[in-house]
Scaffold this motif. Structure first.
Motif, PDB file in Angstrom:
ATOM      1  N   TYR A  26      16.996 -11.991 -82.991  1.00  0.00           N
ATOM      2  CA  TYR A  26      16.741 -13.373 -82.583  1.00  0.00           C
ATOM      3  C   TYR A  26      15.390 -13.851 -83.101  1.00  0.00           C
ATOM      4  O   TYR A  26      14.642 -14.526 -82.401  1.00  0.00           O
ATOM      5  CB  TYR A  26      16.773 -13.494 -81.051  1.00  0.00           C
ATOM      6  CG  TYR A  26      18.081 -13.076 -80.432  1.00  0.00           C
ATOM      7  CD1 TYR A  26      19.184 -13.933 -80.418  1.00  0.00           C
ATOM      8  CD2 TYR A  26      18.220 -11.815 -79.866  1.00  0.00           C
ATOM      9  CE1 TYR A  26      20.374 -13.551 -79.852  1.00  0.00           C
ATOM     10  CE2 TYR A  26      19.412 -11.427 -79.292  1.00  0.00           C
ATOM     11  CZ  TYR A  26      20.494 -12.291 -79.291  1.00  0.00           C
ATOM     12  OH  TYR A  26      21.681 -11.907 -78.721  1.00  0.00           O
ATOM     13  N   ILE A  31      15.222  -8.007 -79.772  1.00  0.00           N
ATOM     14  CA  ILE A  31      15.074  -9.460 -79.916  1.00  0.00           C
ATOM     15  C   ILE A  31      14.494  -9.800 -81.288  1.00  0.00           C
ATOM     16  O   ILE A  31      14.965 -10.726 -81.980  1.00  0.00           O
ATOM     17  CB  ILE A  31      14.192 -10.013 -78.783  1.00  0.00           C
ATOM     18  CG1 ILE A  31      14.966  -9.956 -77.455  1.00  0.00           C
ATOM     19  CG2 ILE A  31      13.741 -11.440 -79.064  1.00  0.00           C
ATOM     20  CD1 ILE A  31      14.113 -10.207 -76.230  1.00  0.00           C
ATOM     21  N   TYR A  48      22.341  -9.880 -73.900  1.00  0.00           N
ATOM     22  CA  TYR A  48      21.366 -10.792 -74.506  1.00  0.00           C
ATOM     23  C   TYR A  48      22.094 -12.093 -74.818  1.00  0.00           C
ATOM     24  O   TYR A  48      23.150 -12.069 -75.452  1.00  0.00           O
ATOM     25  CB  TYR A  48      20.790 -10.215 -75.808  1.00  0.00           C
ATOM     26  CG  TYR A  48      19.969  -8.964 -75.625  1.00  0.00           C
ATOM     27  CD1 TYR A  48      20.592  -7.713 -75.582  1.00  0.00           C
ATOM     28  CD2 TYR A  48      18.588  -9.021 -75.492  1.00  0.00           C
ATOM     29  CE1 TYR A  48      19.850  -6.557 -75.411  1.00  0.00           C
ATOM     30  CE2 TYR A  48      17.832  -7.871 -75.336  1.00  0.00           C
ATOM     31  CZ  TYR A  48      18.470  -6.648 -75.288  1.00  0.00           C
ATOM     32  OH  TYR A  48      17.738  -5.494 -75.122  1.00  0.00           O
TER      33      TYR A  48
END
Length: 1024
Positions: A1009, A1005, A974
């Motif tokens: 993130y 994610i 990633y």
């Protein structure tokens, strides 16, 4: 790369690292041979040989490793005299048995050549033809192992065949096995010294190496010299052996001592002693080969106990991991015990690693006296097999010479007798009295390390207890009761109370070794064992309780689950599933968790004998959770955390189990009958008289004439008109007649290889079935026919097959069958609870089956999904798991075909959609093809209206990510590039590109993130 040979050692290493970095490798895993250090001890044979044969081996300048194991021997291309020179280097490196490739460095290029003992004229690896960019060539070679056939000839195979033939010939010449092993071992010892250019002749009145065992006089002289210079118990021989040896025995020894002319290996290949050069063959090969020899010619006792030889790379992995668990400041002082030492593979490996640790600590390479100090004070092995201990002694003697930086003069290489000091044969004279009316005494002398023959001086002595004990179940070892009582005593002292259940199910010897290790290891010491995989996944016969007791007694820190790798070259020649357990010798603290590593099947990698340890797919499993749910490991192995979530929701629905439903209506169930077999015994009446004229088994008259279901998977409607009648006169044992009465649900034990659910069918009349089936009779149940059809519909669904895969202790573990207890334990909604719509669909399915009309699997699965309240995502997770999580050959093949990423993107989008809506973001996922390597695939996820091409991430950056991922064995990348996008990279195998994996990637994610979703920026890469 001109001038590599004349560069300083550090300058050379820096240049090698630059070349490795440019080709996608991790520079820190690269070592130049000219800079002597502890990390090069594993390559002591190559390093020593280079100093003795500078002209031929000087171009061999370094090594590059992958996950701690050698991958590429680096060669200075400018130093090669001609193509034949490269062929010679290829052969020399192949004699090690652990380095798969040569990498020729020339002009900034790195060209790969497959190592091998064969005489192929071409052995280069054409990566360009495979579509591999040079910037990721090392990761590709590490993972895909091109040009390495699974059936290639290895040095261990060659030495095994030669040694086997030599020992067989010696025994055919009249020698005992012990004398044959000792005599061949002495010849090998002398050959080992000679090939390392240690001057035997000058010490033996001018007798040349080739003459050392050519007749009684020279053999006696050579053996006397070995005894005087090493010790008087170096592979002991019976008195007067040389005087009675026939000439053919000396011929065998002459062959062992026969060396290549001028010590130059022939480029042609034949399996002969003179094609070997023991200056290049690591000592560990001999111990590994001898353990293979024992397996091939194992005694009845070894057959009974199920001993398996340990591949050197498995032993190395275990020793490295165990030592890393110790305090770095005291690691060099560690005392290591192998209580099932065999030929000493673990002892030799531990010895080498301890020498390296001492070197790191002291800053000086250990010399002769320090090597002896480590050998005598830090290495201990137990084994009941005297022949195995002889080879272990030989291996340790040779290792001491191999690791010695200055092995001359030979007079300083004397050893103390290792027997009783380092190597112990724990034989006890104690007996155990069993029985009350007619008590008898059982000798405990064959229990070895599991018996009372191990003295109290070993209690709490060791920092590391490590090994590969026997695995076989039902070994029926004499004195097993003593073993069980002793383990119960240990557990009671450890846990503070006597366990209520058996601690040793299956009568397998591997678990007792773990319990005994808790006594031999010091508090906080490391315990590492290779064990049968039943410890992880078996659900019956008391294993969950035994597993729970062990989890409470030892702080298990990690487990490598090798079940998926059985029947591969990772552990050749065994069919049994295995696991490797690591733990600290103290009870776990509250909240403790273990790392559960399940290497995936990768045919190319596994065929080369390697495996990937993938941290990203290694969940932490809390001990308390595992004790509460013994199925947790199986679910995470064959599925994922998504499957675990589905499983827990189905359990929380609190439906009754199939077995409970059957019992509640008065149904009966059981296994089918067993045909007569060798173990069938005559039966006696109450007066002890033989029944039926002493014929084995029991009469089958009560079944005769009924329709017989045998060998075929039952169709939904079992038509008795298509079945033969039962005609057998006798069967192995009686089954209750009631389980054969209709209406009857019959379920096949074996799981079909094609898609769908279980093999389940309904017979509305009496049917006899074999032990290949389970039967559920509803003859005395009201509405029994409807219930039988309902349960058949449930069991034929894909959901049922998934349930069995998640919960069975057999299916997806060792065999493709399901235990009856697993079928009985499946939760099933009550038939009366079905809604009118659900009942209507069921009636239509049953009507079609009764009319012998086909029912599509999708139709059946739709009905089952609604019945159990499965969501669309749940169904997709189940479908993905059944496609990629099975142990069948077709599933493995599916996992190796080119992936389609669209399902992955659908899962990613679906899981991220609520988050995107929450933050008012538009997310787009698009496949990208950087044309780097066929081993990886990439998707870019962008915040905005559409994915844009270009940007700061290009081929070079992605190559760096791939290098980092492959270097650590990871399967995922990633990278948030500072813009509004994340690059996702996955191994290019279908199992990583499923809808389910898209969901898991989306959750990763969201967790890591979230700033992308919220419109912020946080640049960085993550390899996971």
């Amino acid at each position: 790369m001109a001038g590599l040979r004349t560069a300083t050692s550090w300058g050379m290493e820096q240049r090698l690292r630059e070349v490795v970095r440019a080709h996608g490798g991790l520079p820190d895993d690269t070592f130049a041979f000219d800079h002597d250090r502890a990390e090069l001890l594993h390559y002591a044979t190559l390093v020593s040989a280079r100093s003795g044969h500078a002209d031929d081996l000087a171009p061999l300048v370094g090594i590059h490793e992958w996950q701690g194991a050698p991958l590429v021997a680096l060669v200075d291309g400018d130093g090669l005299a001609d193509p034949r020179h490269l062929q010679r280097l290829r052969r020399i490196v192949a004699l090690r048995g652990d380095v798969p490739y040569l990498g020729v460095v020339s002009g900034g290029r790195l060209d790969f050549h497959a190592v091998g003992l064969d005489k192929r004229p071409r052995f280069g690896v054409d990566l360009a033809a495979r579509g591999v960019d040079p910037t990721v060539s090392l990761p590709y070679v590490a993972s895909m192992r091109p040009e390495l056939g699974a059936q290639r000839t290895t040095i261990s195979k060659v030495v095994l065949e030669l040694l086997d033939a030599a020992l067989t010939s010696l025994m055919e010449a009249g020698l005992t096995e012990g004398d044959a092993i000792s005599l061949a071992g002495r010849a090998l010892f002398a050959r080992f010294l000679a090939d390392r250019e240690l001057p035997l002749g000058s010490h033996m009145n001018g007798v040349s190496t080739g003459e050392a065992f050519s007749n009684a006089a020279t053999a006696r002289l050579t053996s006397r010299w070995l005894d005087e210079n090493f010790n008087g118990n170096l592979l002991p021989l019976s008195d007067g052996l040389f005087d009675r040896l026939p000439q053919e025995a000396f011929g065998v020894l002459i062959d062992i001592m026969r060396r290549a002319p001028n010590r130059q290996l022939s480029l042609g290949w034949e399996q002969k002693w003179d094609n070997l050069h023991f200056a290049h063959i690591p000592v560990g090969i001999l111990s590994q080969v001898y353990e293979q020899y024992l397996k091939r010619h194992e005694s009845e006792r070894q057959k009974k106990e199920g001993s398996y030889y340990t591949p050197a790379h498995i032993a190395d992995l275990m020793v490295r991991a165990a030592l890393l668990g110790l305090d770095p400041g005291n690691r060099h002082r560690a005392r290591c015990l192998d209580p099932a030492a065999g030929a000493g593979v673990f002892l030799i490996t531990a010895f080498r690693h301890l020498v390296a640790e001492r070197w790191r600590h002291d800053g000086v390479r250990p010399g002769t006296s320090t090597l002896r100090e480590i050998l005598y004070g830090q290495i201990t092995g137990f084994d009941i097999n005297e022949a195995a201990l002889r080879f272990a002694a030989l291996g340790l003697y040779l290792s001491s010479v191999e690791l010695d930086p200055q092995p001359e003069p030979l007079s300083k290489l004397g050893f103390r007798d290792l027997h009783g000091l380092v190597l112990h044969r724990p034989v006890s004279q104690e007996v155990m009295r069993i029985g009350t009316k007619n008590p008898k005494e059982i000798s405990l002398d064959q229990l070895g390390a599991l018996g009372p023959g191990v003295g109290s001086e070993h209690l709490g002595r060791y920092d590391v207890v490590i090994g590969n004990p026997p695995w076989k179940t039902g070994a029926k070892i004499k004195g097993w009761k003593w073993v069980g009582e002793n383990v119960r005593r240990i557990a009671q002292e450890r846990l503070g109370k006597a366990p209520s259940a058996s601690l040793l199910p299956n009568e397998a010897p591997d678990l007792p070794f773990v319990w005994r290790a808790t006594e031999w290891a010091r508090p906080g010491g490391q315990i590492a064992f290779a064990l049968h995989g039943r410890l992880l996944f078996q659900q019956g016969e008391g294993m969950p309780e035994a597993r729970a007791a062990l989890l409470k007694a030892v702080d298990i820190t990690s487990v490598i689950n090798g079940v998926g790798l059985r029947r591969t070259n990772v552990w050749p020649q065994i069919d049994a599933p295995f696991c490797i357990l690591f733990g600290r010798n103290n009870p776990p603290a509250p909240g403790s968790a273990m790392r559960f590593v399940s290497p995936e099947v990768e045919p190319s990698l596994n065929g080369a004998g390697a495996l990937r340890i993938d941290a990203a797919h290694s969940p932490l499993v809390r001990v308390d959770d595992l004790i509460a749910n013994p199925l947790r490991l199986k679910i995470l192995f064959r599925g994922s955390d998504l499957d675990l979530g589905i499983f827990e929701r189905l359990r929380e629905a609190q439906n009754r189990t199939l077995g409970e439903i059957v019992a509640s209506v008065g149904g009966v169930s059981g296994n089918g009958f067993q045909a007569l077999r060798r173990s069938s015994r005559p039966r006696k009446d109450r007066n002890g008289r033989l029944r039926d004229d002493g014929r084995p088994g029991v009469s089958a008259a009560y079944l005769r004439g009924k329709p017989l279901l045998a060998k075929v998977a039952p169709s939904p409607r079992i038509d008795i008109d298509d079945l033969p009648g039962f005609v057998q006169e006798r069967i192995h044992d009686r089954r209750e007649e009631g389980i054969f009465r209709g209406p009857l649900l019959v379920v096949g034990k074996a799981i079909r290889t094609e898609a769908g659910g279980m093999s389940a069918g309904v017979a509305e009349c009496d049917v006899v079935y074999t032990e290949s089936y389970y039967g559920y009779s509803f003859a005395d149940a009201s509405g029994g026919t409807d219930l039988a059809w309902y349960l058949a519909a449930v069991l034929r669904s894909s959901l049922a097959r998934w349930w069995m895969l998640m919960t069975s202790g057999e299916y997806g573990f060792e065999r493709d069958i399901v235990e009856k207890a697993t079928v009985d334990d499946m939760p099933v909604p009550d038939l009366a609870s079905l809604s009118p719509a659900q009942r209507h669909v069921l009636d239509g399915i049953v009507a079609d089956w009764q009319a012998s009309r086909a029912v599509g699997q999708e139709r059946l699965d739709d009905w089952a999904a609604r019945l159990y309240g499965l969501r669309p995502d749940d169904r997709q997770v189940i479908a993905d798991t059944l496609k990629h999580g099975l142990s069948t050959g077709s599933s493995v093949r599916q996992g190796q075909s080119p992936p389609d990423v669209e399902d992955f993107i659908r899962g990613l989008d679906a899981e991220l959609a609520p988050w995107a809506e929450r933050f008012g973001a538009t997310l787009s996922a698009t496949r990208v093809d950087p044309a780097l390597t066929p081993a990886w695939g990439f998707v870019v996820l962008e915040r905005g209206k559409r994915a844009r091409a270009g940007g700061p991430v290009g081929q070079r950056d992605l190559a760096a990510f791939v290098a980092s991922a492959d270097g650590t064995g990871s399967t995922e990348i990633y990278h948030h590039d500072g813009e509004d996008r994340i690059w996702l990279g996955m191994r290019a195998e279908p199992r990583y590109w499923t809808y389910s994996q898209g969901i898991r990637a989306a959750r990763h994610i969201v967790w890591n993130y979230v700033e992308l979703l919220a419109g912020g920026s946080s640049e960085g890469a993550a390899v996971s």
